[in-house]
Motif scaffolding. Sequence first.
Motif, PDB file in Angstrom:
ATOM      1  N   SER A 225       0.841  -1.199   0.000  1.00  0.00           N
ATOM      2  CA  SER A 225       0.000   0.000   0.000  1.00  0.00           C
ATOM      3  C   SER A 225       0.877   1.250   0.000  1.00  0.00           C
ATOM      4  CB  SER A 225      -0.926  -0.050   1.211  1.00  0.00           C
ATOM      5  OG  SER A 225      -1.128   1.191   1.749  1.00  0.00           O
ATOM      6  N   HIS A 226       1.939   1.224   0.825  1.00  0.00           N
ATOM      7  CA  HIS A 226       2.862   2.351   0.917  1.00  0.00           C
ATOM      8  C   HIS A 226       3.563   2.580  -0.431  1.00  0.00           C
ATOM      9  CE1 HIS A 226       6.297   4.289   3.500  1.00  0.00           C
ATOM     10  NE2 HIS A 226       5.799   5.120   2.618  1.00  0.00           N
ATOM     11  N   ARG A 227       4.005   1.474  -1.035  1.00  0.00           N
ATOM     12  CA  ARG A 227       4.709   1.578  -2.318  1.00  0.00           C
ATOM     13  C   ARG A 227       3.786   2.136  -3.408  1.00  0.00           C
ATOM     14  NH1 ARG A 227       8.780  -2.939  -4.920  1.00  0.00           N
ATOM     15  NH2 ARG A 227       8.992  -1.898  -6.915  1.00  0.00           N
ATOM     16  N   PHE A 229       1.328   4.172  -2.937  1.00  0.00           N
ATOM     17  CA  PHE A 229       1.187   5.615  -2.691  1.00  0.00           C
ATOM     18  C   PHE A 229       2.380   6.394  -3.258  1.00  0.00           C
ATOM     19  CE2 PHE A 229      -2.301   4.936   0.298  1.00  0.00           C
ATOM     20  CZ  PHE A 229      -3.034   6.090   0.129  1.00  0.00           C
ATOM     21  N   HIS A 230       3.543   5.749  -3.328  1.00  0.00           N
ATOM     22  CA  HIS A 230       4.719   6.429  -3.889  1.00  0.00           C
ATOM     23  C   HIS A 230       4.738   6.380  -5.407  1.00  0.00           C
ATOM     24  CE1 HIS A 230       7.647   7.523  -0.645  1.00  0.00           C
ATOM     25  NE2 HIS A 230       6.736   6.894   0.060  1.00  0.00           N
ATOM     26  N   GLU A 231       4.268   5.275  -5.971  1.00  0.00           N
ATOM     27  CA  GLU A 231       4.456   5.069  -7.407  1.00  0.00           C
ATOM     28  C   GLU A 231       3.298   5.555  -8.254  1.00  0.00           C
ATOM     29  OE1 GLU A 231       5.630   0.972  -7.788  1.00  0.00           O
ATOM     30  OE2 GLU A 231       7.601   1.359  -6.896  1.00  0.00           O
ATOM     31  N   ILE A 238      -1.178  12.752  -2.136  1.00  0.00           N
ATOM     32  CA  ILE A 238      -1.739  12.557  -0.783  1.00  0.00           C
ATOM     33  C   ILE A 238      -0.608  12.178   0.185  1.00  0.00           C
ATOM     34  CG2 ILE A 238      -3.224  11.025   0.589  1.00  0.00           C
ATOM     35  CD1 ILE A 238      -5.037  10.842  -1.911  1.00  0.00           C
ATOM     36  N   HIS A 239       0.228  11.235  -0.250  1.00  0.00           N
ATOM     37  CA  HIS A 239       1.294  10.751   0.636  1.00  0.00           C
ATOM     38  C   HIS A 239       2.399  11.804   0.829  1.00  0.00           C
ATOM     39  CE1 HIS A 239       3.509   7.805   2.849  1.00  0.00           C
ATOM     40  NE2 HIS A 239       4.531   7.800   2.019  1.00  0.00           N
ATOM     41  N   ALA A 240       2.514  12.714  -0.161  1.00  0.00           N
ATOM     42  CA  ALA A 240       3.549  13.756  -0.065  1.00  0.00           C
ATOM     43  C   ALA A 240       3.361  14.609   1.192  1.00  0.00           C
ATOM     44  CB  ALA A 240       3.516  14.633  -1.306  1.00  0.00           C
ATOM     45  N   HIS A 242       2.735  13.577   4.165  1.00  0.00           N
ATOM     46  CA  HIS A 242       3.539  12.926   5.227  1.00  0.00           C
ATOM     47  C   HIS A 242       5.033  13.191   5.008  1.00  0.00           C
ATOM     48  CE1 HIS A 242       4.618  10.091   8.314  1.00  0.00           C
ATOM     49  NE2 HIS A 242       5.311   9.350   7.475  1.00  0.00           N
ATOM     50  N   HIS A 243       5.427  13.237   3.732  1.00  0.00           N
ATOM     51  CA  HIS A 243       6.851  13.428   3.418  1.00  0.00           C
ATOM     52  C   HIS A 243       7.274  14.897   3.421  1.00  0.00           C
ATOM     53  CE1 HIS A 243       8.466   9.435   2.430  1.00  0.00           C
ATOM     54  NE2 HIS A 243       7.193   9.135   2.267  1.00  0.00           N
ATOM     55  N   SER A 244       6.336  15.801   3.652  1.00  0.00           N
ATOM     56  CA  SER A 244       6.694  17.225   3.606  1.00  0.00           C
ATOM     57  C   SER A 244       7.438  17.670   4.869  1.00  0.00           C
ATOM     58  CB  SER A 244       5.437  18.087   3.408  1.00  0.00           C
ATOM     59  OG  SER A 244       4.601  18.007   4.549  1.00  0.00           O
ATOM     60  N   TRP A 319      15.828   7.355   6.388  1.00  0.00           N
ATOM     61  CA  TRP A 319      16.225   7.283   4.979  1.00  0.00           C
ATOM     62  C   TRP A 319      15.002   7.323   4.063  1.00  0.00           C
ATOM     63  CZ3 TRP A 319      20.219   8.864   2.729  1.00  0.00           C
ATOM     64  CH2 TRP A 319      21.467   8.776   3.336  1.00  0.00           C
ATOM     65  N   HIS A 320      13.901   6.728   4.531  1.00  0.00           N
ATOM     66  CA  HIS A 320      12.679   6.775   3.703  1.00  0.00           C
ATOM     67  C   HIS A 320      12.193   8.217   3.547  1.00  0.00           C
ATOM     68  CE1 HIS A 320       8.934   5.693   1.853  1.00  0.00           C
ATOM     69  NE2 HIS A 320       8.283   6.387   2.775  1.00  0.00           N
ATOM     70  N   HIS A 321      12.434   9.044   4.555  1.00  0.00           N
ATOM     71  CA  HIS A 321      11.976  10.443   4.517  1.00  0.00           C
ATOM     72  C   HIS A 321      12.989  11.375   3.861  1.00  0.00           C
ATOM     73  CE1 HIS A 321       8.164  10.911   6.784  1.00  0.00           C
ATOM     74  NE2 HIS A 321       8.478   9.708   7.209  1.00  0.00           N
TER      75      HIS A 321
HETATM   76 ZN    ZN Z   1       6.441   7.134   2.186  1.00  0.00          ZN
END
Ligand code: ZN
Length: 379
Positions: A225-227, A229-231, A238-240, A242-244, A319-321
């Motif tokens: 599910s996470h992957r 959201f990235h791809e 939407i997932h960005a 969390h990464h902001s 590292w993921h962030h």
């Molecule tokens: Zn992520």
Amino acid sequence: MPEESHIYKPRKTEDMSDRAFRLGEGKISGYLSCSLGILSFLAVLCYQFPAYLTTADLRAVYDAKILQVALMITLWSSLGFALLTFILSKHRRLGAIGVVFSLLAFSLGGYTIPVRGVESNTLSLGLDWLILTLIASVMIFTFLEKIIPKYREQAILRPEWQLDLFYFCFNHLLIAVLLLISNYFVVTVFGWAASSQLQAWVQSLPVVVQVVILIVCADFVLYWSHRFFHENPGLWKIHAVHHSVEHMDWLAGSRNHIVQTIVDRSIAMLPLYLLGADKAALDIYVTFAAFQAVLVHANIGIPFGPLKYLVVTPLYHHWHHSSDKPAIDSNYAVHLPLFDRLFGTYHMPSQHWPQEYGTTKRLPRTFLGQLFYPFKRSQ
Ligand SMILES: [Zn+2]
């Protein structure tokens, strides 16, 4: 970019000395007075309107006497810290806010309100859940971040802490709604897949084995599910959100778009529902998952030793962030690095931490700006 050709550079944390807590300035006592005053006021509201503001599951385990003593200590501490703040002469406004909320709490009955029987509502706000988790998280994680920080110069009140605190409060208040939606999702969409034979077999296993199965199965669905959201470009917006986050700490993981929170909760619920493990195994898994979710975002530099190859640690998830090139779209796993290794998304230069955090394209910096960001065409 291959990992070997990347030159890793240490992160330069900006000067946050103006945000730091120093003894004798009244800032520590001011913030303590203010937060204890507000929390006491909210706790009194819970006493006054339990059916609307508290969670039925928590009400079942409360010890009324202990809670009253805790509220008494909190209220008087808020006033005591306010006094100290006024004596130290700086940050008087924080002390004044503490006094105002403490007096409001006293005027509504303070710590003397008797506990009444409550008729449960199907939906209530989890204000009690918010208060308890906030106190516990601040105590555990700010303590860990102070004694073993990764970035010692990063202040507790780092940039955008208010935004992430708002996300924390928002997600915890809505716990009942989120649980209702995720339960509805798994039962209506995947009810057909529940097998009583499978559940009986899972329950026949030792609790430790059940916990391991829960961790592996949950991580498998959360990984994909996470992957996804990235791809997927639409889901990435939407997932960005969390990464902001550009400064990692225990509060940073709270920053999630509401759609993300609903999807994550529902996906995480799926294996728990289908496997039908014992309550003891579920409780251990949920506690482990909740603690790990906060820990991996924290500003903590614990050397985990060989454990870092087995479970997701702060270094792994930092590292993921990272927006450093070799780390982009890597380390999707939530619990174990296993699936990143299996599916080729593992990135763990064990001697190095990221140089930069955040998204390559900067998002709006407000809750509402981030709420509507995924739905704007011009992105
Ligand atoms: Zn992520």
